[in-house]
Design a protein around this motif. Structure first.
Motif, PDB file in Angstrom:
ATOM      1  N   ARG A  52      -5.595  -1.334  -1.160  1.00  5.81           N
ATOM      2  CA  ARG A  52      -4.386  -1.981  -0.667  1.00  5.81           C
ATOM      3  C   ARG A  52      -3.739  -2.638  -1.597  1.00  5.81           C
ATOM      4  O   ARG A  52      -2.734  -3.420  -1.630  1.00  5.81           O
ATOM      5  CB  ARG A  52      -4.977  -3.080   0.127  1.00  5.81           C
ATOM      6  N   ARG A  53      -4.096  -2.239  -3.103  1.00  2.00           N
ATOM      7  CA  ARG A  53      -3.366  -2.747  -4.320  1.00  2.00           C
ATOM      8  C   ARG A  53      -1.935  -2.225  -4.258  1.00  2.00           C
ATOM      9  O   ARG A  53      -1.897  -0.740  -3.698  1.00  2.00           O
ATOM     10  CB  ARG A  53      -3.901  -2.400  -5.484  1.00  2.00           C
ATOM     11  N   PRO A  54      -0.744  -2.818  -4.758  1.00  2.71           N
ATOM     12  CA  PRO A  54       0.359  -2.469  -4.809  1.00  2.71           C
ATOM     13  C   PRO A  54       0.288  -0.870  -5.605  1.00  2.71           C
ATOM     14  O   PRO A  54      -0.165  -0.882  -6.818  1.00  2.71           O
ATOM     15  CB  PRO A  54       1.179  -3.115  -5.667  1.00  2.71           C
ATOM     16  N   ALA A  55       1.033   0.078  -5.195  1.00 10.15           N
ATOM     17  CA  ALA A  55       1.129   1.259  -5.985  1.00 10.15           C
ATOM     18  C   ALA A  55       2.563   1.735  -6.712  1.00 10.15           C
ATOM     19  O   ALA A  55       2.195   2.428  -7.687  1.00 10.15           O
ATOM     20  CB  ALA A  55       0.771   2.665  -5.118  1.00 10.15           C
ATOM     21  N   TYR A  92      -3.278  12.583   1.784  1.00  8.61           N
ATOM     22  CA  TYR A  92      -3.133  11.818   0.456  1.00  8.61           C
ATOM     23  C   TYR A  92      -4.491  11.143   0.265  1.00  8.61           C
ATOM     24  O   TYR A  92      -5.252  10.542   1.197  1.00  8.61           O
ATOM     25  CB  TYR A  92      -2.020  10.892   0.397  1.00  8.61           C
ATOM     26  N   ARG A  93      -4.835  10.731  -1.190  1.00  4.18           N
ATOM     27  CA  ARG A  93      -6.016  10.109  -1.514  1.00  4.18           C
ATOM     28  C   ARG A  93      -5.860   9.555  -2.913  1.00  4.18           C
ATOM     29  O   ARG A  93      -4.764   9.939  -3.469  1.00  4.18           O
ATOM     30  CB  ARG A  93      -7.370  11.168  -1.659  1.00  4.18           C
ATOM     31  N   VAL A  94      -6.766   8.394  -3.037  1.00  7.34           N
ATOM     32  CA  VAL A  94      -6.599   7.869  -4.214  1.00  7.34           C
ATOM     33  C   VAL A  94      -7.432   8.502  -5.385  1.00  7.34           C
ATOM     34  O   VAL A  94      -8.715   8.942  -5.294  1.00  7.34           O
ATOM     35  CB  VAL A  94      -7.203   6.238  -4.232  1.00  7.34           C
ATOM     36  N   SER A 104      -2.186   9.426 -17.068  1.00  7.34           N
ATOM     37  CA  SER A 104      -2.371   8.737 -15.595  1.00  7.34           C
ATOM     38  C   SER A 104      -1.104   8.681 -14.781  1.00  7.34           C
ATOM     39  O   SER A 104      -1.037   8.391 -13.662  1.00  7.34           O
ATOM     40  CB  SER A 104      -3.333   7.446 -15.558  1.00  7.34           C
ATOM     41  N   GLY A 105      -0.050   8.720 -15.438  1.00  4.88           N
ATOM     42  CA  GLY A 105       1.377   8.796 -14.688  1.00  4.88           C
ATOM     43  C   GLY A 105       1.487  10.004 -13.731  1.00  4.88           C
ATOM     44  O   GLY A 105       1.354  11.058 -13.764  1.00  4.88           O
ATOM     45  N   PRO A 153      -3.775   1.846  -8.255  1.00  9.75           N
ATOM     46  CA  PRO A 153      -4.183   3.070  -7.814  1.00  9.75           C
ATOM     47  C   PRO A 153      -3.334   4.033  -7.879  1.00  9.75           C
ATOM     48  O   PRO A 153      -2.045   4.011  -7.913  1.00  9.75           O
ATOM     49  CB  PRO A 153      -4.309   2.594  -6.125  1.00  9.75           C
ATOM     50  N   ARG A 154      -3.614   5.513  -8.142  1.00  4.46           N
ATOM     51  CA  ARG A 154      -2.930   6.626  -8.311  1.00  4.46           C
ATOM     52  C   ARG A 154      -3.367   7.544  -7.131  1.00  4.46           C
ATOM     53  O   ARG A 154      -4.251   7.842  -7.219  1.00  4.46           O
ATOM     54  CB  ARG A 154      -3.153   7.217  -9.714  1.00  4.46           C
ATOM     55  N   TRP A 155      -2.082   7.856  -6.352  1.00  2.00           N
ATOM     56  CA  TRP A 155      -2.457   8.478  -5.241  1.00  2.00           C
ATOM     57  C   TRP A 155      -1.972  10.085  -5.574  1.00  2.00           C
ATOM     58  O   TRP A 155      -1.243  10.251  -6.367  1.00  2.00           O
ATOM     59  CB  TRP A 155      -1.345   8.059  -4.048  1.00  2.00           C
TER      60      TRP A 155
END
Length: 530
Positions: free
Chosen positions: A418-421, A350-352, A389-390, A332-334
């Motif tokens: 819930r994936r590691p960000a 904040y949002r994904v 996307s970074g 996920p990219r917040w």
């Protein structure tokens, strides 16, 4: 390319494992791509397949009683020797690697007695069966042991580092862990198409530090480690070489999820139906001095991804490039919601981010070698990485530690992902890597030095590292390194501080998360090939 040979000179891929949370238990030394099968055991599917030579005609043997020879085991007939045409007498080999490491990390404000310490050990054992020149079976098991971790049980799977544990995505730490790294069978169809089926390593792309087109591994390679510690991926690979032109075609049926299967809700997707199998291919061509390749992968539940890479000489420089086209990223990219109230809850601010268009990622690199004596060479290299996307800055990095862990906290809505960000080496939009490689200088024929620097151009942090390796007693290799962290605090390579309620973050967990600011990392390792 199935299991491409390493670059012509070992890449000086660097950095300290303890610096980026995930690295501490790994005890990194000078990083480099995983040694390929051709280097260690011979290529199971060569790119050039000459026609089989006719069997040699044996010299006439003295007259003898062939039946008696067979019974006594002294004859030369196939039944007596147990061999048929093309079989090998010594066709099963056993080997491996024993690797003992010790790593210590100095964080700001801590005395030497309180520096972090770990002693991760690794044992690889392989069985390599090649009964003839057309069939091969290979299996490699790995055992990892670290007395600095808790627990004593043996668990399956690759495990996770301290960074993943901090994010709440790793199982309980275990002193001893085991995994299956490779298990595959290779054979040919009419000496024309070469098939490898099973758990194996297939690396695409030419990148040294960064490898955005490495689509066949669901996780990014960690350039902190001496070799690629990711386990293999289950697939069926068909290789069709065009010997006359030096070209190669590959077809892939992927039996695992392209992104590792971890879903936003925390569940894991497995491949249990034919419709979930992924498919792809790659074509490699040689045009004069230029090597080019194009590839692509597609799988249900994922947007198609495409790639291109190549290498070519330009004067005294060796140039390489890599281009990936995909939609977004697997992690996920917040992003900060435009116009959000700073005092609002975390999920109101904040949002994904949802990607609707292709997001390119590119790598370009150059290498130059200077032959300063008849037998000595000095190599310098550089590599630049860009990923659309970074993150463009480190502003969100501290929050990435907390956002995936907010589910179940009173007063908070459940996190949408819930994936590691916080995934090291894939966070920033721009990176730059530099290295200097000095093998066997002068009379030090068993010694190698590597000086490396890796930095994030997006957040202003970096790391400088010196590696040393020397061969002792013919079979034993001693490896040491020292690495210093520089630049912006909370940047990727100098990540540390306190985030949470005490840091003024509205809606964050009431107990702050504290990460020590890294200053210096030290490591030593012993390696023996079995």
């Amino acid at each position: 390319m199935s299991a491409p040979a390493p670059s012509r000179r070992p890449a000086a891929l660097t950095l300290c494992a303890a610096a980026l949370l995930a690295a501490a238990p790994l005890g990194a030394t000078r990083a480099q791509p995983r040694p390929d099968e051709a280097e260690l055991f011979g290529d199971p599917a060569p790119t050039a397949v000459p026609a089989p030579a006719p069997p040699a005609t044996p010299a006439p043997a003295p007259a003898s009683d062939s039946r008696g020879d067979e019974l006594l085991g002294e004859g030369t007939s196939p039944r007596a020797t147990g061999l048929i045409s093309g079989e090998r007498e010594d066709w099963l080999k056993l080997g491996g690697l024993a690797y003992l490491r010790a790593v210590s990390s100095w964080t700001r404000g801590t005395p030497p007695s309180a520096w972090a310490f770990s002693a991760p050990a690794l044992l690889d054992v392989y069985l390599d069966a090649r009964p003839n020149d057309r069939v091969r079976a290979f299996a490699l098991g790995r055992l990892l042991y670290d007395p600095s971790l808790g627990g004593t049980s043996i668990g399956a799977g690759a495990g996770a580092g301290a960074q993943a544990a901090l994010l709440g995505s790793a199982p309980a730490a275990q002193t001893t862990r085991s995994l299956l790294d490779q298990l595959w069978i290779n054979f040919d169809l009419g000496r024309t198409v070469f098939v490898t089926a099973g758990k194996q390593h297939v690396k695409w792309g030419t990148g040294c530090f960064w490898n955005p087109t490495d689509y066949l591994h669901p996780t990014r390679r960690n350039p902190l480690t001496q070799f690629d510690e990711r386990s293999g991926v289950t697939m069926v690979k068909a290789h069709l070489p065009w010997e006359k032109r030096g070209w190669n075609l590959y077809g892939i049926a992927l039996l695992e999820d392209l992104s590792g299967g971890l879903q936003p809700d925390g569940t894991v997707t497995t491949i249990s139906t034919l419709g979930q199998v992924g498919y792809g291919g790659r074509a490699e061509v040689v045009l004069g001095n230029v090597e080019l390749a194009v590839d692509g992968m597609a799988q249900k539940g994922h947007a198609p991804r495409f790639g291109a890479d190549g290498s070519f000489p330009l004067g005294e420089l060796d140039l390489r490039f890599e281009l990936a086209l995909r939609k977004g990223r697997d992690a996920p990219r917040w992003e900060l919601v435009p116009g959000a109230d700073p005092a609002a809850g975390v999920f109101d601010r904040y949002r994904v981010e949802q990607f609707t268009n292709l997001t390119p990622a590119a790598v370009v690199g150059a290498e130059w070698s200077w032959k300063y004596s008849d037998q000595d060479t000095l190599t310098v290299g550089a590599e630049y990485s860009y990923d659309a996307s970074g993150y463009a800055s480190a502003d969100l990095y501290p929050y990435l530690l907390a956002l995936p862990n907010l589910h179940g906290i009173p007063g908070q809505r459940d996190t949408p992902d819930r994936r590691p960000a916080f995934l090291p080496f894939s966070l920033a939009r721009q990176y730059l890597g530099l290295y200097l490689y000095l093998p066997a200088p002068g009379r030090w024929n068993d010694t190698t030095f590597t000086l490396s620097a890796l930095g994030s151009l997006s957040d202003g942090s970096g790391l400088v590292r010196l590696d040393h390796s020397v061969k002792l007693n013919t079979w034993l290799r001693l490896e040491t390194f020292v690495a210093g962290h520089v630049g912006h605090q909370w940047g990727e390579f100098r990540f540390g501080g306190t985030v949470g309620a005490d840091a003024g973050g509205a809606g964050l967990p009431p107990v702050p998360i504290t990460v020590g600011v890294p200053v210096l990392d030290l490591g030593v390792a012993l390696r023996v090939a079995l």
